[in-house]
Design a protein around this motif. Sequence first.
Motif, short mmCIF file in Angstrom:
data_model
loop_
_atom_site.label_atom_id
_atom_site.label_comp_id
_atom_site.label_asym_id
_atom_site.label_seq_id
_atom_site.Cartn_x
_atom_site.Cartn_y
_atom_site.Cartn_z
N THR A 285 0.83 -1.21 0.00
CA THR A 285 0.00 0.00 0.00
C THR A 285 0.86 1.25 0.00
O THR A 285 0.63 2.19 -0.77
N GLY B 273 -3.75 1.48 -4.26
CA GLY B 273 -3.19 1.45 -2.91
C GLY B 273 -4.25 1.64 -1.84
O GLY B 273 -4.24 0.97 -0.80
N LEU C 38 2.51 1.71 -3.46
CA LEU C 38 1.58 2.19 -4.48
C LEU C 38 1.19 3.65 -4.26
O LEU C 38 1.13 4.44 -5.21
N LEU C 39 0.96 4.02 -3.00
CA LEU C 39 0.60 5.41 -2.71
C LEU C 39 1.75 6.35 -3.02
O LEU C 39 1.54 7.43 -3.60
#
Length: 134
Positions: free
Chosen positions: A13, A58, A16-17
Amino acid sequence: MNGLLQTALEAATAFLLLCGAVFCLLGGVGLVRFPDTVTRLQAAAKAQNLGLLLILIGAALRVPLPYAGLLLLIAVFQLTTVPVLGQIVGRIAYRTGAVERHTLTVDELAERLAPPDAPDAGEGDDGGGRGRGT
């Protein structure tokens, strides 16, 4: 095992963020730095779209399933509207002269939007001279 899975999910996460945020930042920098409308459209459409999609993926990893479906719906709307709006803005920029046509590698709109030329010699004439009112 559950703790390891949770840590891997949080790491994915975060990755991806952060990648999405970097793409959005680069799209914003490109929007400010690029010289003309066409290249600015590329920065706005491509980088921002990819950045938002990475952020949505994310976020979908961390929210409950019904909210993940809503994020998927947002992604679908983003993927369908951005190309259409980019096409409309690009065509308006082309028609209003905001695009430097000599910098284009391929100019497919030049023939379509060119003013109509004088009719050919054979157009409207059946060969017997009757096309000119004689």
